[in-house]
Design a protein around this motif. Structure first.
Motif, PDB file in Angstrom:
ATOM      1  N   LEU A  11       0.719  -1.137  -0.154  1.00 10.65           N
ATOM      2  CA  LEU A  11       0.128  -0.090  -0.034  1.00 10.65           C
ATOM      3  C   LEU A  11       0.676   1.277   0.049  1.00 10.65           C
ATOM      4  N   ILE A  15       0.593   4.197  -2.618  1.00  8.32           N
ATOM      5  CA  ILE A  15       0.489   5.667  -2.181  1.00  8.32           C
ATOM      6  C   ILE A  15       1.657   6.512  -2.763  1.00  8.32           C
ATOM      7  N   TYR A  30      -7.310  10.832  -3.462  1.00  5.60           N
ATOM      8  CA  TYR A  30      -8.399  10.507  -4.282  1.00  5.60           C
ATOM      9  C   TYR A  30      -7.861   9.779  -5.328  1.00  5.60           C
ATOM     10  N   TYR A  31      -8.157   8.479  -5.448  1.00 11.33           N
ATOM     11  CA  TYR A  31      -7.591   7.663  -6.598  1.00 11.33           C
ATOM     12  C   TYR A  31      -9.271   6.825  -7.398  1.00 11.33           C
ATOM     13  N   LEU A  34     -11.786   5.601  -4.801  1.00 13.83           N
ATOM     14  CA  LEU A  34     -11.195   5.671  -3.579  1.00 13.83           C
ATOM     15  C   LEU A  34     -10.901   6.950  -2.926  1.00 13.83           C
ATOM     16  N   GLU A  35     -10.973   6.969  -1.613  1.00 12.36           N
ATOM     17  CA  GLU A  35     -10.848   7.989  -0.686  1.00 12.36           C
ATOM     18  C   GLU A  35      -9.829   7.566   0.385  1.00 12.36           C
ATOM     19  N   ILE A  36      -8.481   7.884   0.384  1.00 12.38           N
ATOM     20  CA  ILE A  36      -7.527   7.611   1.453  1.00 12.38           C
ATOM     21  C   ILE A  36      -7.141   8.236   2.166  1.00 12.38           C
ATOM     22  N   LYS A  37      -7.296   8.279   3.447  1.00 15.34           N
ATOM     23  CA  LYS A  37      -7.111   9.470   4.165  1.00 15.34           C
ATOM     24  C   LYS A  37      -5.674   8.883   5.131  1.00 15.34           C
ATOM     25  N   VAL A  49      -4.074   4.082   7.482  1.00 15.04           N
ATOM     26  CA  VAL A  49      -5.058   4.888   6.771  1.00 15.04           C
ATOM     27  C   VAL A  49      -6.436   4.361   7.024  1.00 15.04           C
ATOM     28  N   ILE A  51      -9.657   3.956   4.183  1.00 15.22           N
ATOM     29  CA  ILE A  51      -9.902   3.922   2.903  1.00 15.22           C
ATOM     30  C   ILE A  51     -11.546   3.818   3.038  1.00 15.22           C
ATOM     31  N   LYS A  52     -12.060   4.675   2.230  1.00 14.90           N
ATOM     32  CA  LYS A  52     -13.533   4.652   1.753  1.00 14.90           C
ATOM     33  C   LYS A  52     -13.746   4.582   0.319  1.00 14.90           C
TER      34      LYS A  52
END
Length: 64
Positions: A11, A15, A30-31, A34-37, A49, A51-52
């Protein structure tokens, strides 16, 4: 498309390939859908992280 082939196996590698850097805590990537915080990170690695998966927006057909 969720998986994008590249020169990574983790991962962190994914990233880094998307952003070109190790993001800091609180940054959001944002990919596709996917929203990766980034919740926890050090200067060398992302450690945690959230991931939404966001709904994919469908384009309106030009026939309608």
């Amino acid at each position: 498309m969720f998986y994008s082939p590249g020169d990574y196996e983790t991962l962190n590698g994914f990233i880094y390939s998307v952003t070109g850097k190790i993001p800091g805590e609180g940054e959001v990537i944002y990919y596709d859908n996917l929203e990766i915080k980034i919740l926890k990170a050090s200067p060398q690695t992302v450690e945690e992280v959230l991931i939404k998966i966001r709904p994919i927006k469908k384009e309106k057909s030009k026939l309608n």
